[in-house]
Every structure is written in C-alpha cells, then in structure tokens.
Design an enzyme around this catalytic site. Structure first.
Site, PDB file in Angstrom:
ATOM      1  N   PRO A  89       0.825  -1.221   0.000  1.00  0.00           N
ATOM      2  CG  PRO A  89      -0.668  -1.479   1.785  1.00  0.00           C
ATOM      3  CD  PRO A  89       0.569  -2.065   1.174  1.00  0.00           C
ATOM      4  CD  GLU A 116      -0.593  -5.590  10.473  1.00  0.00           C
ATOM      5  OE1 GLU A 116      -0.563  -4.488   9.921  1.00  0.00           O
ATOM      6  OE2 GLU A 116      -1.638  -6.239  10.660  1.00  0.00           O
ATOM      7  NE  ARG A 153      -8.299  -6.063 -20.859  1.00  0.00           N
ATOM      8  CZ  ARG A 153      -8.654  -5.035 -21.597  1.00  0.00           C
ATOM      9  NH1 ARG A 153      -7.945  -3.923 -21.546  1.00  0.00           N
ATOM     10  NH2 ARG A 153      -9.706  -5.096 -22.386  1.00  0.00           N
ATOM     11  CG  ASP A 168      -9.607  -1.070 -22.840  1.00  0.00           C
ATOM     12  OD1 ASP A 168     -10.761  -1.272 -23.241  1.00  0.00           O
ATOM     13  OD2 ASP A 168      -8.796  -1.969 -22.570  1.00  0.00           O
TER      14      ASP A 168
HETATM   15  N1  SAM Z   1       0.422  -2.942   7.468  1.00  0.00           N
HETATM   16  C1  SAM Z   1       0.378  -2.692   6.066  1.00  0.00           C
HETATM   17  C2  SAM Z   1       0.041  -1.230   5.829  1.00  0.00           C
HETATM   18  O1  SAM Z   1      -0.738  -0.654   6.590  1.00  0.00           O
HETATM   19  O2  SAM Z   1       0.530  -0.668   4.820  1.00  0.00           O
HETATM   20  C3  SAM Z   1      -0.667  -3.550   5.390  1.00  0.00           C
HETATM   21  C4  SAM Z   1      -0.249  -4.952   5.188  1.00  0.00           C
HETATM   22  S1  SAM Z   1      -1.427  -5.869   4.270  1.00  0.00           S
HETATM   23  C5  SAM Z   1      -2.506  -6.434   5.507  1.00  0.00           C
HETATM   24  C6  SAM Z   1      -0.563  -7.296   3.777  1.00  0.00           C
HETATM   25  C7  SAM Z   1      -0.020  -7.264   2.371  1.00  0.00           C
HETATM   26  O3  SAM Z   1      -1.076  -7.079   1.453  1.00  0.00           O
HETATM   27  C8  SAM Z   1       0.969  -6.177   2.052  1.00  0.00           C
HETATM   28  O4  SAM Z   1       2.273  -6.504   2.447  1.00  0.00           O
HETATM   29  C9  SAM Z   1       0.876  -6.089   0.532  1.00  0.00           C
HETATM   30  O5  SAM Z   1       1.667  -7.064  -0.113  1.00  0.00           O
HETATM   31  C10 SAM Z   1      -0.586  -6.421   0.292  1.00  0.00           C
HETATM   32  N2  SAM Z   1      -1.424  -5.232   0.057  1.00  0.00           N
HETATM   33  C11 SAM Z   1      -2.395  -4.765   0.871  1.00  0.00           C
HETATM   34  N3  SAM Z   1      -2.980  -3.666   0.349  1.00  0.00           N
HETATM   35  C12 SAM Z   1      -2.372  -3.434  -0.827  1.00  0.00           C
HETATM   36  C13 SAM Z   1      -2.512  -2.436  -1.835  1.00  0.00           C
HETATM   37  N4  SAM Z   1      -3.396  -1.443  -1.720  1.00  0.00           N
HETATM   38  N5  SAM Z   1      -1.717  -2.503  -2.924  1.00  0.00           N
HETATM   39  C14 SAM Z   1      -0.787  -3.485  -3.049  1.00  0.00           C
HETATM   40  N6  SAM Z   1      -0.603  -4.461  -2.113  1.00  0.00           N
HETATM   41  C15 SAM Z   1      -1.375  -4.434  -1.025  1.00  0.00           C
END
Ligand code: SAM
Length: 228
Positions: A89, A116, A153, A168
């Site tokens: 994220p 996490e 795609r 698109d």
């Molecule tokens: N504690 C982290 C934070 O608040 O940024 C969130 C961890 S999330 C529960 C677990 C994993 O999901 C992350 O390490 C990532 O690989 C993936 N993930 C969650 N949200 C994502 C997003 N918006 N974009 C890309 N990967 C995401």
C-alpha cells in the site's frame, strides 16, 4: 515470450483467475508464461517460518527478510532480466500507463506480502514498489492478479482486436471510455441513443468523443470534491 513470476505464500490463489478467459488464452497460446514460487520453500529454520514479531513492539507479524530475499534471488536466477515489483500500500499507484510500461519489460516478478507487511530491508532487493490503491488488502495476491490481468491484456496479440486496448479507458491521457449499448434497442423503457442507430459514422464518433470527455470531467470533479 513475456514471463510473470509470482512470489507468494498462497500459489493456489492464482489457479482460478489464470484458468479463465483472456489470461487462460494468453497462456495457452504461449504469449505469456506464469509461474508461482512458494516463499515458504526458502525458509531457513526447521519450522519453515516466514514471519516474526516487529522490533519495537506493535500488533501482528512481519515477513522475514531471509526467505523473501532468497525467493527474489531464485526469481532473478530463473529470469535474470526480470523486473521485480513489491506489492505494498505504500508503493506508487498502479495505472494503465504503468501496465503498458510493464509490457515493454522481458517479464515481471510480483512479490506478495501477508501479515502486517514486509521487513523494510526487503525494499532494497526489489526494482519498484506498487500499490493498487489507497485501501488495505489482506494480502498481495489480489493486487498481483489485478496488475497481471491488466498487463496481460496489453501484451501484443493477446486481444482479438488490438483496437480494444487502444480504445479502453485511460489509454488516451486519462480519458474514460464512452458509454456502450447493445441489443435490445429498448430495455425497460430505456432507449439506445438515436445517434448510434443513425449509421452516420462521423456523428457517432463525435458523440462518443463528447461523451467520453463529459464522463471524464464529471469523474475528475467528483474526485476533487472528495479531495482525491
Ligand atoms: N500494514 C500494512 C500497511 O498498513 O501498509 C498492510 C499490510 S497488508 C494487511 C498485507 C499485504 O497485502 C501487504 O504486504 C501487501 O503485499 C498487500 N497489500 C495490501 N494492500 C495493498 C494495496 N493497496 N496494494 C498493493 N498491495 C497491497
């Protein structure tokens, strides 16, 4: 052939989405090869642990650097020209332009987190950090499949009509797609716009262009109203 490698604790997550529709056909036609690599196979202790508690305290567990980095090294060994993308994220936002940029690589390796997230030092071993948007998923797998689908795609020869991808949403300077209609001409009292039945191609094109612009500016206004 474009390659995609997915580093994950849940390889089975990808079975169904890759066995349907466009990704399935692209794989069957040899236009893309998708392989998963199980991160747990690179755990170094006898319990195959891939997570541990955070230094400094706090909730949840983090992905440990040793198995994750070893899995990245394995991916680079298999495809030395691969571009390694961490799904997080905190990464930069995934866009259609980024999807197109990825199609120009020899292939991509998608690193999926869980718990996490990752020990921060893992970032030094990837080429790029990407976020699917400002929300938190429970794992990188749903993010990876969205990213991969958008890339597949756009690969040459994947779509029956290459025009589809060019037309698109977002392909042209962030402009959204225009409204589309198919049969029947009237559905529950809702009529297909007359211009689309007119057979006048110049008028149809002008209408579509206008609608796409209207829709795009309406969406931008909504976004700025919500401070996005
Ligand atoms: N504690 C982290 C934070 O608040 O940024 C969130 C961890 S999330 C529960 C677990 C994993 O999901 C992350 O390490 C990532 O690989 C993936 N993930 C969650 N949200 C994502 C997003 N918006 N974009 C890309 N990967 C995401």
């Amino acid at each position: 052939m474009f390659h995609a490698q997915i580093l994950t604790l849940f390889p089975e997550f990808f079975d169904s989405p890759l066995a349907c529709s466009i990704p399935k056909r692209a794989i069957a036609s040899g236009l893309v090869q998708v392989d998963t690599i199980q991160i747990r196979d690179f755990a170094t202790d006898k319990h195959s642990r891939v997570d541990d508690t955070p230094y400094g305290g706090g909730p949840g567990m983090l992905m440990k650097p040793e198995p994750v980095v070893a899995s990245i090294r394995e991916a680079r060994l298999r495809h030395p020209d691969t571009h390694v993308v961490m799904l997080t994220p905190s990464g930069s936002r995934f866009t259609q332009a980024k999807a197109l940029e990825f199609t120009e690589k020899a292939g991509i390796t998608l690193l999926c987190g869980r718990y996490e997230g990752f020990d921060e030092r893992i970032c030094d071993y990837v080429d790029e950090e990407i976020s699917l948007g400002d929300y938190v998923l429970s794992g990188g797998e749903p993010a990876a499949i969205c990213l991969l689908d958008a890339v597949i795609r756009l690969l040459p020869e994947v779509l029956g009509s290459p025009e589809s991808a060019v037309l698109d949403s977002f392909s042209e300077e962030g402009i959204l797609d225009w409204p589309h209609y198919t049969r029947p001409e009237v559905f529950e009292g809702k009529q297909v716009p007359d211009v689309l039945l007119s057979g006048n191609h110049a008028k149809i094109e002008a209408w579509r262009y206008e609608q796409a612009n209207l829709r795009s500016s309406k969406r931008r206004d909504e976004e700025s109203e919500h401070g996005q």
